[in-house]
Design an enzyme around this catalytic site. Structure first.
Site, mmCIF file in Angstrom:
data_model
loop_
_atom_site.group_PDB
_atom_site.id
_atom_site.type_symbol
_atom_site.label_atom_id
_atom_site.label_comp_id
_atom_site.label_asym_id
_atom_site.label_seq_id
_atom_site.Cartn_x
_atom_site.Cartn_y
_atom_site.Cartn_z
ATOM 1 N N ARG A 29 0.816 -1.210 0.000
ATOM 2 C CA ARG A 29 0.000 0.000 0.000
ATOM 3 C C ARG A 29 0.854 1.266 0.000
ATOM 4 O O ARG A 29 1.883 1.335 0.670
ATOM 5 C CB ARG A 29 -0.891 -0.005 1.251
ATOM 6 N N GLU A 50 -3.547 -8.445 -4.785
ATOM 7 C CA GLU A 50 -4.956 -8.773 -4.995
ATOM 8 C C GLU A 50 -5.146 -10.239 -5.397
ATOM 9 O O GLU A 50 -6.095 -10.882 -4.982
ATOM 10 C CB GLU A 50 -5.583 -7.839 -6.038
ATOM 11 N N GLN A 55 -9.619 -14.985 -1.542
ATOM 12 C CA GLN A 55 -9.974 -16.080 -0.608
ATOM 13 C C GLN A 55 -8.892 -16.373 0.431
ATOM 14 O O GLN A 55 -8.815 -17.478 0.948
ATOM 15 C CB GLN A 55 -10.315 -17.361 -1.378
ATOM 16 N N THR A 56 -8.002 -15.415 0.696
ATOM 17 C CA THR A 56 -6.965 -15.601 1.724
ATOM 18 C C THR A 56 -6.887 -14.318 2.544
ATOM 19 O O THR A 56 -7.141 -13.240 2.024
ATOM 20 C CB THR A 56 -5.597 -15.891 1.059
ATOM 21 N N LEU A 93 -0.336 -21.403 0.348
ATOM 22 C CA LEU A 93 -1.301 -20.312 0.175
ATOM 23 C C LEU A 93 -2.638 -20.825 -0.374
ATOM 24 O O LEU A 93 -3.653 -20.155 -0.278
ATOM 25 C CB LEU A 93 -0.692 -19.264 -0.781
ATOM 26 N N GLY A 94 -2.623 -22.036 -0.947
ATOM 27 C CA GLY A 94 -3.864 -22.667 -1.396
ATOM 28 C C GLY A 94 -4.338 -22.153 -2.751
ATOM 29 O O GLY A 94 -3.756 -21.221 -3.314
ATOM 30 N N TYR A 95 -5.382 -22.780 -3.260
ATOM 31 C CA TYR A 95 -5.976 -22.375 -4.540
ATOM 32 C C TYR A 95 -4.887 -22.229 -5.599
ATOM 33 O O TYR A 95 -4.595 -21.148 -6.101
ATOM 34 C CB TYR A 95 -6.761 -21.072 -4.391
ATOM 35 N N CYS A 213 -16.759 4.496 15.059
ATOM 36 C CA CYS A 213 -16.922 4.360 13.602
ATOM 37 C C CYS A 213 -17.245 5.725 12.986
ATOM 38 O O CYS A 213 -18.111 6.444 13.485
ATOM 39 C CB CYS A 213 -18.073 3.381 13.319
ATOM 40 N N CYS A 219 -25.459 5.279 10.275
ATOM 41 C CA CYS A 219 -25.624 3.819 10.171
ATOM 42 C C CYS A 219 -27.025 3.397 10.626
ATOM 43 O O CYS A 219 -27.404 3.557 11.789
ATOM 44 C CB CYS A 219 -24.569 3.112 11.006
HETATM 45 S S1 SF4 Z 1 -22.424 -1.329 12.233
HETATM 46 FE FE1 SF4 Z 1 -22.538 0.760 11.432
HETATM 47 S S2 SF4 Z 1 -21.779 2.073 13.077
HETATM 48 FE FE2 SF4 Z 1 -21.201 -0.017 13.591
HETATM 49 S S3 SF4 Z 1 -19.135 -0.202 12.790
HETATM 50 FE FE3 SF4 Z 1 -20.513 -0.937 11.176
HETATM 51 S S4 SF4 Z 1 -20.939 0.830 9.870
HETATM 52 FE FE4 SF4 Z 1 -20.033 1.582 11.779
#
Ligand code: SF4
Length: 357
Positions: A29, A50, A55-56, A93-95, A213, A219
């Site tokens: 990255r 990627e 799947q890993t 690593l598989g696959y 978050c 959310c």
């Molecule tokens: S459920 Fe909603 S608020 Fe909770 S971590 Fe996930 S995206 Fe954020």
């Protein structure tokens, strides 16, 4: 390609500013700070990460990524590699079809494309081993194209953010349309990595950290108290169990009899022990006549579509054994158990436990 614009533009801004302070440090990255300063990701490293991550987990991939990029720093180096060396480094690593496609793709890019990865989703899709998800991830992360990257992490975040109760995998296209609507035109590569990081570190499957978050206010699942139920999944059919026999034959000098599996099929192109078919009732198929002894221990291994129980039988490899097609006799010091796929290495480990030298 993206065809919906964000109805809530601030959501991507909020996530990007969270990412600026919380981005995971990953060996492939470019950090958001370096990216802002003009550093561009190396498409070769993004592509390799990627393919390895299909799947890993990230934790399992890091060491492999370091080893591959140290040994083959460019796509040209990888294209020129000996197939068996690449398969050996990939072991565990598989696959294994992914490793064969990795080589094929490197050879197309290094040969037909002059060593340059294409920068669009559609052109990336034409390369071996690159499906829609991987093409979107490379186009987005390596080339900053506004593609929608929908992995398991992003599916979970979208299901919770929008409180979607339709079960996966049927709800994939709905979740994707929500993910597309949020993908911004500015910094789409950072955004794609940000939403994956959010799923991997905050919006985790169990005990998500909603309190810290960046999307806690909008959310809907958090508001409705349904976070723990999401994402819903259609129950999977139980996997069948197959059985097999692996034949471990070692000479008095410590040489091993191995067999390279056909290129097509499970563990294609990998070295392993000669063995029976893997089925409900396998037919014994020892590589040579001998007084084969059952080790009394079984390998248990799970593949994508079935569980495998592998009995181990051992015998002494006769001096001067003449290998048949596909077989190899590896001398004691040339034999590297780490080059075997995991299921075959488990058989070796059981033999070693039962046969202290
Ligand atoms: S459920 Fe909603 S608020 Fe909770 S971590 Fe996930 S995206 Fe954020």
């Amino acid at each position: 390609m993206r065809d919906m614009k964000s109805p809530i533009p601030s959501l991507s801004d909020e996530l990007l500013s969270w990412y600026d302070s919380n981005a995971r440090i990953l060996p492939w990255r470019v950090s958001p700070q370096d990216h802002a300063a003009g550093v561009r990701p190396d498409p070769y490293r993004i592509w390799m990460s990627e393919v390895m991550l299909q799947q890993t987990t990230v934790a399992a991939v890091k060491d492999y990524f370091h080893r591959f990029t140290a040994r083959w720093p460019t796509v040209g180096d990888l294209a020129a590699a000996v197939d068996a060396d690449v398969m050996g480094e990939w072991a565990g690593l598989g696959y294994y079809a992914r490793a064969r496609n990795l080589l094929k793709c490197a050879r197309v890019v290094a040969g037909d494309l002059g060593g340059v990865f294409p920068d669009s989703h559609d052109a990336l899709l034409t390369l071996p081993g690159i499906g829609p998800y991987t093409a979107a991830a490379i186009a987005s992360i390596a080339f900053d194209q506004p593609e929608t990257v929908l992995d398991g992490n992003v599916e979970r975040v979208m299901a919770r953010l929008h409180d979607i109760h339709a079960p996966l995998p049927g709800s994939k296209s709905l979740l994707k349309s929500h993910a597309t609507a949020l993908t911004p035109d500015t910094r789409p590569g950072d955004y794609a990595q940000a939403v994956m990081d959010l799923g991997a570190t905050i919006c985790t499957p169990k005990s998500p950290a909603c309190g810290i978050c960046p999307w806690r206010a909008p959310c809907q699942a958090r508001r409705n108290g349904t976070v723990a139920e999401l994402p819903k999944k259609t129950p999977k059919k139980p996997k069948p169990t197959r059985h097999g026999i692996a034949y471990l034959a070692r000479s008095a000098e410590g040489a091993w009899l191995l067999e390279r599996r056909p290129d097509k099929g499970l563990l294609g192109g990998m070295l392993g022990w000669p063995g029976s078919d893997w089925s409900e009732a396998p037919e014994p198929r020892p590589p040579f006549e001998a007084d084969w002894q059952d080790l009394g221990a079984e390998v248990r291994h799970t593949f994508t579509h079935f569980h495998l129980i592998l009995r181990i039988q051992t015998a002494e490899l006769p001096a001067g054994y003449n290998p048949k097609e596909g077989e190899e006799v590896q001398p004691r010091h040339g034999f590297k158990p780490g080059d075997l796929p995991t299921v075959m290495r488990k058989a070796f480990d059981l033999w070693r436990q039962a046969s202290p030298e």
